[in-house]
Design an enzyme around this catalytic site. Structure first.
Site, PDB file in Angstrom:
ATOM      1  CG  HIS A   1      -1.266 -14.159  -8.825  1.00 53.46           C
ATOM      2  ND1 HIS A   1      -0.223 -13.794  -9.333  1.00 53.46           N
ATOM      3  CD2 HIS A   1      -1.168 -13.596  -7.456  1.00 53.46           C
ATOM      4  CE1 HIS A   1       0.820 -13.353  -8.499  1.00 53.46           C
ATOM      5  NE2 HIS A   1       0.164 -13.337  -7.207  1.00 53.46           N
TER       6      HIS A   1
ATOM      7  CG  ASP B   1       1.763 -13.740 -12.210  1.00 50.38           C
ATOM      8  OD1 ASP B   1       2.706 -13.942 -11.390  1.00 50.38           O
ATOM      9  OD2 ASP B   1       0.403 -13.688 -12.037  1.00 50.38           O
TER      10      ASP B   1
ATOM     11  N   GLY C   1       0.897  -1.217   0.134  1.00 52.68           N
ATOM     12  CA  GLY C   1      -0.139  -0.013  -0.113  1.00 52.68           C
ATOM     13  C   GLY C   1       0.861   1.521   0.051  1.00 52.68           C
TER      14      GLY C   1
HETATM   15  N1  LIG Z   1      -1.428  -9.966  -6.748  1.00 55.17           N
HETATM   16  C1  LIG Z   1      -0.482 -10.139  -6.674  1.00 55.17           C
HETATM   17  O1  LIG Z   1       0.489 -10.287  -7.530  1.00 55.17           O
HETATM   18  C2  LIG Z   1       0.284  -9.860  -5.195  1.00 55.17           C
HETATM   19  C3  LIG Z   1      -0.599 -10.022  -4.199  1.00 55.17           C
HETATM   20  N2  LIG Z   1      -0.196  -9.721  -2.968  1.00 55.17           N
HETATM   21  C4  LIG Z   1      -1.206  -9.807  -1.566  1.00 55.17           C
HETATM   22  O2  LIG Z   1      -1.524  -8.473  -1.285  1.00 55.17           O
HETATM   23  C5  LIG Z   1      -1.740  -8.565   0.068  1.00 55.17           C
HETATM   24  C6  LIG Z   1      -0.947  -7.407   0.883  1.00 55.17           C
HETATM   25  O3  LIG Z   1       0.079  -7.616   1.012  1.00 55.17           O
HETATM   26  P1  LIG Z   1       1.369  -6.779   1.788  1.00 55.17           P
HETATM   27  O4  LIG Z   1       0.882  -5.273   1.636  1.00 55.17           O
HETATM   28  O5  LIG Z   1       2.466  -7.209   1.768  1.00 55.17           O
HETATM   29  O6  LIG Z   1       0.750  -6.963   3.377  1.00 55.17           O
HETATM   30  P2  LIG Z   1       0.990  -5.931   4.645  1.00 55.17           P
HETATM   31  O7  LIG Z   1       0.469  -6.811   5.770  1.00 55.17           O
HETATM   32  O8  LIG Z   1       2.320  -5.447   4.518  1.00 55.17           O
HETATM   33  O9  LIG Z   1      -0.139  -4.973   4.374  1.00 55.17           O
HETATM   34  C7  LIG Z   1      -1.672  -5.247   4.412  1.00 55.17           C
HETATM   35  C8  LIG Z   1      -2.349  -3.977   4.893  1.00 55.17           C
HETATM   36  O10 LIG Z   1      -3.744  -4.437   4.696  1.00 55.17           O
HETATM   37  C9  LIG Z   1      -4.266  -3.913   5.941  1.00 55.17           C
HETATM   38  N3  LIG Z   1      -5.514  -4.280   6.203  1.00 55.17           N
HETATM   39  C10 LIG Z   1      -5.938  -5.345   7.026  1.00 55.17           C
HETATM   40  N4  LIG Z   1      -7.374  -5.661   7.029  1.00 55.17           N
HETATM   41  C11 LIG Z   1      -7.743  -4.669   6.542  1.00 55.17           C
HETATM   42  C12 LIG Z   1      -9.021  -4.050   6.103  1.00 55.17           C
HETATM   43  N5  LIG Z   1     -10.065  -4.679   6.755  1.00 55.17           N
HETATM   44  N6  LIG Z   1      -9.157  -2.950   5.423  1.00 55.17           N
HETATM   45  C13 LIG Z   1      -8.374  -1.999   5.221  1.00 55.17           C
HETATM   46  N7  LIG Z   1      -7.039  -2.650   5.368  1.00 55.17           N
HETATM   47  C14 LIG Z   1      -6.794  -3.519   6.011  1.00 55.17           C
HETATM   48  C15 LIG Z   1      -3.283  -3.966   6.969  1.00 55.17           C
HETATM   49  O11 LIG Z   1      -3.506  -3.125   8.274  1.00 55.17           O
HETATM   50  C16 LIG Z   1      -1.942  -3.692   6.405  1.00 55.17           C
HETATM   51  O12 LIG Z   1      -1.504  -2.359   6.453  1.00 55.17           O
HETATM   52  C17 LIG Z   1      -1.436  -9.927   0.499  1.00 55.17           C
HETATM   53  O13 LIG Z   1      -2.583 -10.520   0.673  1.00 55.17           O
HETATM   54  C18 LIG Z   1      -0.681 -10.495  -0.698  1.00 55.17           C
HETATM   55  O14 LIG Z   1      -0.592 -11.971  -0.550  1.00 55.17           O
HETATM   56  C19 LIG Z   1       1.336  -9.390  -2.787  1.00 55.17           C
HETATM   57  C20 LIG Z   1       1.998  -9.641  -3.778  1.00 55.17           C
HETATM   58  C21 LIG Z   1       1.551  -9.705  -5.116  1.00 55.17           C
HETATM   59  O1  LIG Z   2       3.934 -14.890  -3.520  1.00 57.29           O
HETATM   60  C1  LIG Z   2       3.019 -14.251  -2.896  1.00 57.29           C
HETATM   61  O2  LIG Z   2       2.619 -14.527  -1.663  1.00 57.29           O
HETATM   62  C2  LIG Z   2       2.683 -12.733  -3.261  1.00 57.29           C
HETATM   63  C3  LIG Z   2       2.321 -12.916  -4.497  1.00 57.29           C
HETATM   64  O3  LIG Z   2       1.395 -13.234  -5.078  1.00 57.29           O
HETATM   65  C4  LIG Z   2       3.440 -12.702  -5.610  1.00 57.29           C
HETATM   66  O4  LIG Z   2       4.578 -12.120  -5.152  1.00 57.29           O
HETATM   67  O5  LIG Z   2       3.231 -13.037  -6.811  1.00 57.29           O
END
Ligand SMILES: NC(=O)C1=CN([C@@H]2O[C@H](COP(=O)(O)OP(=O)(O)OC[C@H]3O[C@@H](n4cnc5c(N)ncnc54)[C@H](O)[C@@H]3O)[C@@H](O)[C@H]2O)C=CC1
Ligand SMILES: O=C([O-])CC(=O)C(=O)O
Length: 339
Positions: free
Chosen positions: A202, A175, A39
Protein backbone atom coordinates in the site's frame (compact mmCIF):
# COMPACT_ATOMS: atom_id res chain seq x y z
CA UNK A 1 -15.78 6.81 29.85
CA UNK A 2 -18.92 7.96 28.09
CA UNK A 3 -21.56 5.36 27.38
CA UNK A 4 -24.90 5.49 25.68
CA UNK A 5 -27.24 2.56 25.36
CA UNK A 6 -30.06 2.13 22.86
CA UNK A 7 -30.51 -1.57 23.23
CA UNK A 8 -34.23 -2.30 23.26
CA UNK A 9 -34.93 -0.14 20.25
CA UNK A 10 -32.08 -1.89 18.50
CA UNK A 11 -33.51 -5.36 19.17
CA UNK A 12 -36.87 -4.37 17.69
CA UNK A 13 -35.11 -2.76 14.78
CA UNK A 14 -33.31 -6.00 13.96
CA UNK A 15 -36.51 -8.00 14.18
CA UNK A 16 -38.33 -5.50 11.98
CA UNK A 17 -35.66 -5.86 9.33
CA UNK A 18 -35.99 -9.63 9.32
CA UNK A 19 -32.94 -10.46 11.44
CA UNK A 20 -33.54 -13.08 14.09
CA UNK A 21 -31.54 -11.55 16.95
CA UNK A 22 -30.37 -15.07 17.94
CA UNK A 23 -28.74 -15.50 14.54
CA UNK A 24 -26.79 -12.23 14.75
CA UNK A 25 -24.08 -12.85 17.34
CA UNK A 26 -22.86 -10.10 19.63
CA UNK A 27 -19.74 -8.52 18.18
CA UNK A 28 -17.61 -5.82 19.75
CA UNK A 29 -15.63 -3.56 17.44
CA UNK A 30 -13.11 -0.92 18.57
CA UNK A 31 -11.84 1.99 16.52
CA UNK A 32 -8.46 3.30 17.77
CA UNK A 33 -7.99 6.87 16.56
CA UNK A 34 -11.75 7.33 16.51
CA UNK A 35 -11.73 11.13 16.80
CA UNK A 36 -9.61 11.60 13.67
CA UNK A 37 -10.40 12.33 10.06
CA UNK A 38 -10.93 8.65 9.26
CA UNK A 39 -12.01 7.62 12.75
CA UNK A 40 -15.14 9.80 12.89
CA UNK A 41 -16.83 8.74 9.64
CA UNK A 42 -15.66 5.18 10.24
CA UNK A 43 -17.30 5.25 13.68
CA UNK A 44 -20.54 6.34 12.00
CA UNK A 45 -20.32 3.62 9.35
CA UNK A 46 -19.66 0.95 11.98
CA UNK A 47 -22.65 2.26 13.95
CA UNK A 48 -24.73 1.66 10.81
CA UNK A 49 -23.51 -1.94 10.54
CA UNK A 50 -26.13 -4.34 11.96
CA UNK A 51 -23.44 -6.95 12.70
CA UNK A 52 -21.96 -4.73 15.43
CA UNK A 53 -23.48 -4.91 18.92
CA UNK A 54 -20.86 -2.87 20.84
CA UNK A 55 -18.77 -0.06 19.41
CA UNK A 56 -15.79 1.22 21.41
CA UNK A 57 -14.39 4.55 20.24
CA UNK A 58 -10.88 5.22 21.55
CA UNK A 59 -8.54 8.15 21.01
CA UNK A 60 -6.07 10.20 23.03
CA UNK A 61 -8.55 13.13 22.94
CA UNK A 62 -12.07 14.14 21.91
CA UNK A 63 -13.82 10.76 21.93
CA UNK A 64 -16.63 11.69 24.38
CA UNK A 65 -18.09 14.09 21.84
CA UNK A 66 -17.76 11.69 18.94
CA UNK A 67 -19.30 8.87 20.98
CA UNK A 68 -22.21 11.04 22.20
CA UNK A 69 -22.90 12.14 18.66
CA UNK A 70 -22.73 8.68 17.02
CA UNK A 71 -24.67 7.06 19.89
CA UNK A 72 -27.85 8.95 18.93
CA UNK A 73 -28.11 7.04 15.64
CA UNK A 74 -30.96 4.56 16.07
CA UNK A 75 -29.17 1.36 15.13
CA UNK A 76 -28.25 -1.79 17.03
CA UNK A 77 -24.93 -1.11 18.71
CA UNK A 78 -24.15 0.38 22.09
CA UNK A 79 -21.53 3.10 21.74
CA UNK A 80 -18.89 3.97 24.31
CA UNK A 81 -16.12 6.55 24.10
CA UNK A 82 -12.75 6.07 25.78
CA UNK A 83 -10.03 8.73 26.17
CA UNK A 84 -6.38 8.23 27.01
CA UNK A 85 -4.27 5.23 27.85
CA UNK A 86 -5.99 4.65 31.20
CA UNK A 87 -9.13 3.67 29.30
CA UNK A 88 -7.52 1.60 26.55
CA UNK A 89 -8.01 -1.63 28.49
CA UNK A 90 -11.76 -1.07 28.75
CA UNK A 91 -11.96 -0.12 25.10
CA UNK A 92 -10.24 -3.33 24.00
CA UNK A 93 -11.57 -5.99 26.35
CA UNK A 94 -13.91 -8.40 24.59
CA UNK A 95 -13.21 -7.05 21.10
CA UNK A 96 -13.78 -9.22 18.05
CA UNK A 97 -12.36 -6.68 15.60
CA UNK A 98 -9.99 -3.75 16.29
CA UNK A 99 -9.63 -1.13 13.56
CA UNK A 100 -6.56 1.15 13.78
CA UNK A 101 -6.61 4.51 11.99
CA UNK A 102 -4.47 6.17 14.71
CA UNK A 103 -1.54 8.27 13.58
CA UNK A 104 -0.53 11.24 11.50
CA UNK A 105 -1.53 11.64 7.84
CA UNK A 106 0.60 12.91 4.95
CA UNK A 107 0.98 16.48 3.74
CA UNK A 108 1.86 17.36 0.13
CA UNK A 109 5.41 16.32 -0.77
CA UNK A 110 5.57 13.52 1.79
CA UNK A 111 5.66 9.79 1.14
CA UNK A 112 3.83 7.33 3.38
CA UNK A 113 7.24 6.24 4.66
CA UNK A 114 7.81 9.80 5.96
CA UNK A 115 5.10 8.96 8.54
CA UNK A 116 7.11 6.03 9.89
CA UNK A 117 8.91 7.89 12.68
CA UNK A 118 5.69 8.96 14.39
CA UNK A 119 3.26 6.21 13.45
CA UNK A 120 5.52 3.23 14.12
CA UNK A 121 5.62 4.08 17.82
CA UNK A 122 1.86 4.72 18.00
CA UNK A 123 1.07 1.39 16.35
CA UNK A 124 3.57 -0.46 18.49
CA UNK A 125 1.99 0.84 21.70
CA UNK A 126 -1.55 0.08 20.57
CA UNK A 127 -0.60 -3.44 19.46
CA UNK A 128 1.05 -4.14 22.81
CA UNK A 129 -2.28 -3.28 24.43
CA UNK A 130 -4.18 -5.48 21.96
CA UNK A 131 -1.86 -8.39 22.83
CA UNK A 132 -2.69 -7.83 26.48
CA UNK A 133 -6.42 -7.11 26.44
CA UNK A 134 -7.90 -8.75 23.33
CA UNK A 135 -5.30 -11.14 21.89
CA UNK A 136 -7.91 -13.00 19.85
CA UNK A 137 -9.30 -9.98 18.00
CA UNK A 138 -8.89 -9.50 14.27
CA UNK A 139 -6.71 -6.41 13.74
CA UNK A 140 -7.43 -4.13 10.75
CA UNK A 141 -4.38 -1.89 10.34
CA UNK A 142 -5.07 1.38 8.52
CA UNK A 143 -2.22 3.53 9.92
CA UNK A 144 0.53 4.25 7.41
CA UNK A 145 2.96 3.15 6.22
CA UNK A 146 0.90 -0.06 6.10
CA UNK A 147 3.83 -1.87 4.43
CA UNK A 148 5.74 -1.38 7.71
CA UNK A 149 3.03 -1.05 10.39
CA UNK A 150 1.69 -4.56 9.71
CA UNK A 151 5.13 -6.16 10.20
CA UNK A 152 5.54 -4.04 13.36
CA UNK A 153 2.24 -5.39 14.69
CA UNK A 154 3.28 -8.96 13.88
CA UNK A 155 6.56 -8.55 15.79
CA UNK A 156 4.81 -7.02 18.81
CA UNK A 157 2.35 -9.92 18.87
CA UNK A 158 5.16 -12.47 18.44
CA UNK A 159 7.03 -10.99 21.39
CA UNK A 160 3.87 -11.15 23.49
CA UNK A 161 3.30 -14.76 22.40
CA UNK A 162 -0.10 -13.94 20.89
CA UNK A 163 0.69 -13.74 17.16
CA UNK A 164 -1.81 -15.47 14.92
CA UNK A 165 -1.12 -14.71 11.26
CA UNK A 166 -4.76 -15.36 10.46
CA UNK A 167 -5.79 -12.34 12.51
CA UNK A 168 -3.62 -9.51 11.25
CA UNK A 169 -4.67 -7.49 8.20
CA UNK A 170 -3.27 -4.43 6.47
CA UNK A 171 -6.26 -2.58 5.08
CA UNK A 172 -5.66 -2.08 1.34
CA UNK A 173 -9.35 -1.94 0.45
CA UNK A 174 -9.11 1.70 -0.63
CA UNK A 175 -6.79 0.65 -3.46
CA UNK A 176 -9.44 -1.76 -4.72
CA UNK A 177 -12.18 0.86 -4.23
CA UNK A 178 -10.18 3.31 -6.35
CA UNK A 179 -9.29 0.73 -9.01
CA UNK A 180 -12.98 -0.18 -9.35
CA UNK A 181 -14.08 3.45 -9.65
CA UNK A 182 -11.40 4.42 -12.17
CA UNK A 183 -11.88 1.24 -14.25
CA UNK A 184 -15.66 1.67 -14.35
CA UNK A 185 -15.15 5.19 -15.68
CA UNK A 186 -12.81 4.10 -18.49
CA UNK A 187 -14.66 0.89 -19.34
CA UNK A 188 -18.05 2.63 -19.18
CA UNK A 189 -19.22 -0.20 -16.93
CA UNK A 190 -21.69 -0.01 -14.06
CA UNK A 191 -19.37 0.57 -11.11
CA UNK A 192 -21.51 -1.66 -8.89
CA UNK A 193 -20.69 -4.64 -11.13
CA UNK A 194 -16.94 -3.98 -11.32
CA UNK A 195 -14.29 -6.03 -9.56
CA UNK A 196 -10.52 -5.47 -9.70
CA UNK A 197 -8.00 -7.32 -7.51
CA UNK A 198 -5.17 -5.14 -6.19
CA UNK A 199 -2.08 -6.91 -4.88
CA UNK A 200 1.37 -6.09 -3.48
CA UNK A 201 1.43 -3.42 -0.80
CA UNK A 202 0.00 0.00 0.00
CA UNK A 203 2.41 2.68 -1.24
CA UNK A 204 3.23 3.96 -4.72
CA UNK A 205 4.49 1.26 -7.07
CA UNK A 206 3.91 -1.44 -4.46
CA UNK A 207 0.19 -1.01 -5.23
CA UNK A 208 -0.39 -3.34 -8.18
CA UNK A 209 -3.91 -3.39 -9.63
CA UNK A 210 -4.55 -6.44 -11.81
CA UNK A 211 -6.69 -4.91 -14.56
CA UNK A 212 -6.14 -8.00 -16.71
CA UNK A 213 -8.43 -9.77 -14.21
CA UNK A 214 -10.95 -6.92 -13.97
CA UNK A 215 -14.59 -7.80 -14.53
CA UNK A 216 -16.62 -7.10 -16.56
CA UNK A 217 -13.99 -7.48 -19.32
CA UNK A 218 -13.46 -4.35 -21.39
CA UNK A 219 -10.34 -5.03 -23.52
CA UNK A 220 -8.97 -1.56 -22.86
CA UNK A 221 -5.86 -0.53 -24.82
CA UNK A 222 -2.47 -0.85 -23.10
CA UNK A 223 -2.13 2.93 -22.69
CA UNK A 224 -5.43 3.05 -20.77
CA UNK A 225 -4.31 0.20 -18.52
CA UNK A 226 -1.04 2.04 -17.81
CA UNK A 227 -2.90 5.26 -17.00
CA UNK A 228 -5.38 3.42 -14.73
CA UNK A 229 -2.51 1.67 -12.96
CA UNK A 230 -0.68 4.94 -12.34
CA UNK A 231 -3.84 6.69 -11.13
CA UNK A 232 -4.57 3.84 -8.70
CA UNK A 233 -0.98 3.91 -7.41
CA UNK A 234 -1.13 7.69 -7.00
CA UNK A 235 -4.71 7.81 -5.68
CA UNK A 236 -3.63 8.71 -2.16
CA UNK A 237 -1.34 11.46 -3.44
CA UNK A 238 -4.15 12.84 -5.62
CA UNK A 239 -6.22 13.36 -2.45
CA UNK A 240 -3.28 14.66 -0.38
CA UNK A 241 -2.59 17.31 -3.04
CA UNK A 242 -6.26 18.25 -3.41
CA UNK A 243 -6.53 18.69 0.37
CA UNK A 244 -3.44 20.93 0.19
CA UNK A 245 -2.07 20.36 3.69
CA UNK A 246 -5.32 19.41 5.41
CA UNK A 247 -4.57 15.69 5.46
CA UNK A 248 -5.19 12.67 3.26
CA UNK A 249 -8.14 10.50 2.26
CA UNK A 250 -10.59 10.23 5.16
CA UNK A 251 -14.09 9.74 3.75
CA UNK A 252 -13.22 7.22 1.04
CA UNK A 253 -10.93 5.52 3.56
CA UNK A 254 -13.69 5.31 6.14
CA UNK A 255 -15.89 3.72 3.47
CA UNK A 256 -13.13 1.26 2.53
CA UNK A 257 -12.39 0.49 6.19
CA UNK A 258 -16.07 -0.16 6.86
CA UNK A 259 -16.27 -2.54 3.90
CA UNK A 260 -13.23 -4.46 5.12
CA UNK A 261 -14.41 -4.64 8.74
CA UNK A 262 -17.83 -5.82 7.53
CA UNK A 263 -16.11 -8.58 5.55
CA UNK A 264 -14.19 -9.61 8.69
CA UNK A 265 -17.41 -9.71 10.74
CA UNK A 266 -19.21 -11.74 8.07
CA UNK A 267 -16.30 -14.20 8.02
CA UNK A 268 -16.39 -14.50 11.83
CA UNK A 269 -20.13 -15.12 11.64
CA UNK A 270 -19.62 -17.99 9.19
CA UNK A 271 -20.88 -16.32 6.01
CA UNK A 272 -19.30 -18.33 3.15
CA UNK A 273 -17.18 -16.98 0.28
CA UNK A 274 -16.22 -13.64 1.78
CA UNK A 275 -13.20 -12.48 -0.23
CA UNK A 276 -11.33 -9.16 -0.03
CA UNK A 277 -7.79 -8.10 -0.90
CA UNK A 278 -5.61 -7.48 2.15
CA UNK A 279 -1.93 -7.18 3.13
CA UNK A 280 -1.31 -10.32 5.19
CA UNK A 281 1.39 -12.83 6.07
CA UNK A 282 1.83 -14.65 2.80
CA UNK A 283 3.69 -17.27 0.81
CA UNK A 284 2.28 -16.04 -2.50
CA UNK A 285 5.69 -14.49 -3.27
CA UNK A 286 9.05 -14.76 -1.48
CA UNK A 287 8.09 -11.72 0.66
CA UNK A 288 6.74 -12.49 4.16
CA UNK A 289 3.81 -10.07 3.79
CA UNK A 290 1.92 -9.39 0.60
CA UNK A 291 -1.54 -8.17 -0.38
CA UNK A 292 -3.70 -10.50 -2.43
CA UNK A 293 -7.23 -11.85 -2.35
CA UNK A 294 -7.98 -13.41 1.02
CA UNK A 295 -10.91 -15.63 1.94
CA UNK A 296 -12.24 -14.68 5.38
CA UNK A 297 -13.68 -17.16 7.84
CA UNK A 298 -14.49 -17.88 11.45
CA UNK A 299 -10.84 -17.51 12.52
CA UNK A 300 -9.88 -14.65 10.25
CA UNK A 301 -7.85 -15.61 7.17
CA UNK A 302 -9.18 -18.90 5.83
CA UNK A 303 -7.15 -18.88 2.62
CA UNK A 304 -4.57 -16.54 1.12
CA UNK A 305 -5.38 -16.83 -2.54
CA UNK A 306 -2.79 -16.82 -5.34
CA UNK A 307 -2.28 -14.07 -7.89
CA UNK A 308 -3.83 -15.82 -10.89
CA UNK A 309 -2.54 -15.18 -14.40
CA UNK A 310 -0.71 -11.86 -14.84
CA UNK A 311 -0.17 -9.86 -18.02
CA UNK A 312 3.45 -9.12 -18.98
CA UNK A 313 2.92 -5.54 -17.77
CA UNK A 314 1.67 -6.77 -14.36
CA UNK A 315 4.47 -9.34 -14.12
CA UNK A 316 7.02 -6.55 -14.67
CA UNK A 317 5.21 -4.41 -12.06
CA UNK A 318 5.36 -7.31 -9.61
CA UNK A 319 9.11 -7.71 -10.02
CA UNK A 320 9.79 -3.99 -9.68
CA UNK A 321 7.72 -3.55 -6.52
CA UNK A 322 9.48 -6.30 -4.59
CA UNK A 323 12.65 -4.44 -3.49
CA UNK A 324 10.68 -1.48 -2.07
CA UNK A 325 8.13 -3.68 -0.35
CA UNK A 326 10.88 -5.90 1.08
CA UNK A 327 12.73 -2.86 2.48
CA UNK A 328 9.55 -1.48 4.09
CA UNK A 329 8.76 -4.83 5.70
CA UNK A 330 12.31 -5.15 7.02
CA UNK A 331 12.24 -1.58 8.35
CA UNK A 332 9.13 -2.43 10.38
CA UNK A 333 10.58 -5.66 11.74
CA UNK A 334 13.83 -3.92 12.70
CA UNK A 335 11.99 -1.08 14.46
CA UNK A 336 9.84 -3.46 16.49
CA UNK A 337 12.85 -5.41 17.66
CA UNK A 338 15.10 -2.44 18.44
CA UNK A 339 12.79 -0.15 20.33
N1 LIG B 1 -4.57 2.24 4.74
C1 LIG B 1 -5.03 3.21 3.99
O1 LIG B 1 -5.49 2.98 2.87
C2 LIG B 1 -5.06 4.61 4.48
C3 LIG B 1 -4.37 4.97 5.60
N2 LIG B 1 -4.39 6.25 6.09
C4 LIG B 1 -3.64 6.53 7.31
O2 LIG B 1 -4.53 6.57 8.42
C5 LIG B 1 -3.93 7.34 9.48
C6 LIG B 1 -4.94 8.32 10.09
O3 LIG B 1 -5.32 9.26 9.16
P1 LIG B 1 -6.36 10.44 9.56
O4 LIG B 1 -7.53 9.88 10.26
O5 LIG B 1 -6.57 11.26 8.34
O6 LIG B 1 -5.47 11.27 10.60
P2 LIG B 1 -5.98 12.29 11.76
O7 LIG B 1 -4.79 13.02 12.23
O8 LIG B 1 -7.15 13.05 11.28
O9 LIG B 1 -6.49 11.30 12.90
C7 LIG B 1 -5.62 10.46 13.59
C8 LIG B 1 -6.16 10.27 14.97
O10 LIG B 1 -5.28 9.37 15.65
C9 LIG B 1 -5.24 9.83 16.99
N3 LIG B 1 -4.09 9.26 17.69
C10 LIG B 1 -2.81 9.66 17.70
N4 LIG B 1 -2.08 8.89 18.52
C11 LIG B 1 -2.93 7.98 19.04
C12 LIG B 1 -2.78 6.92 19.96
N5 LIG B 1 -1.61 6.63 20.51
N6 LIG B 1 -3.87 6.21 20.27
C13 LIG B 1 -5.07 6.48 19.70
N7 LIG B 1 -5.27 7.46 18.84
C14 LIG B 1 -4.21 8.21 18.51
C15 LIG B 1 -5.23 11.33 16.91
O11 LIG B 1 -5.61 11.92 18.14
C16 LIG B 1 -6.23 11.57 15.80
O12 LIG B 1 -7.55 11.75 16.31
C17 LIG B 1 -2.71 8.02 8.85
O13 LIG B 1 -1.54 7.30 9.21
C18 LIG B 1 -2.97 7.88 7.36
O14 LIG B 1 -1.78 7.90 6.59
C19 LIG B 1 -5.12 7.22 5.47
C20 LIG B 1 -5.84 6.92 4.33
C21 LIG B 1 -5.82 5.62 3.72
O1 LIG C 1 -2.02 8.58 0.65
C1 LIG C 1 -2.05 8.63 1.89
O2 LIG C 1 -1.17 9.14 2.59
C2 LIG C 1 -3.20 7.98 2.58
C3 LIG C 1 -3.42 6.67 1.95
O3 LIG C 1 -2.79 5.69 2.30
C4 LIG C 1 -4.32 6.60 0.81
O4 LIG C 1 -5.11 7.52 0.57
O5 LIG C 1 -4.23 5.59 0.09
Amino acid sequence: MFRSVARSAAGKHLLRRGYATESVPDRKVAVLGAAGGIGQPLALLMKLNPLVSRLALYDIANTPGVAADVSHVNTRSEVAGYVGEDQLKQALEGCDVVIIPAGVPRKPGMTRDDLFNINAGIVKGLCAAIAKYCPNALVNMISNPVNSTVPIAAEVFKKAGTYDEKKLFGVTTLDAVRAKTFYAGKAKANVADVNVPVVGGHAGITILPLFSQATPKANLPEEDIKALTKRTQDGGTEVVEAKAGKGSATLSMAYAGAIFADACLKGLNGVPDVVECSFVQSTVTELPFFASKVRLGKNGVEEVMGLGPLSDYEQAGLESLKPELKASIEKGIKFANQN
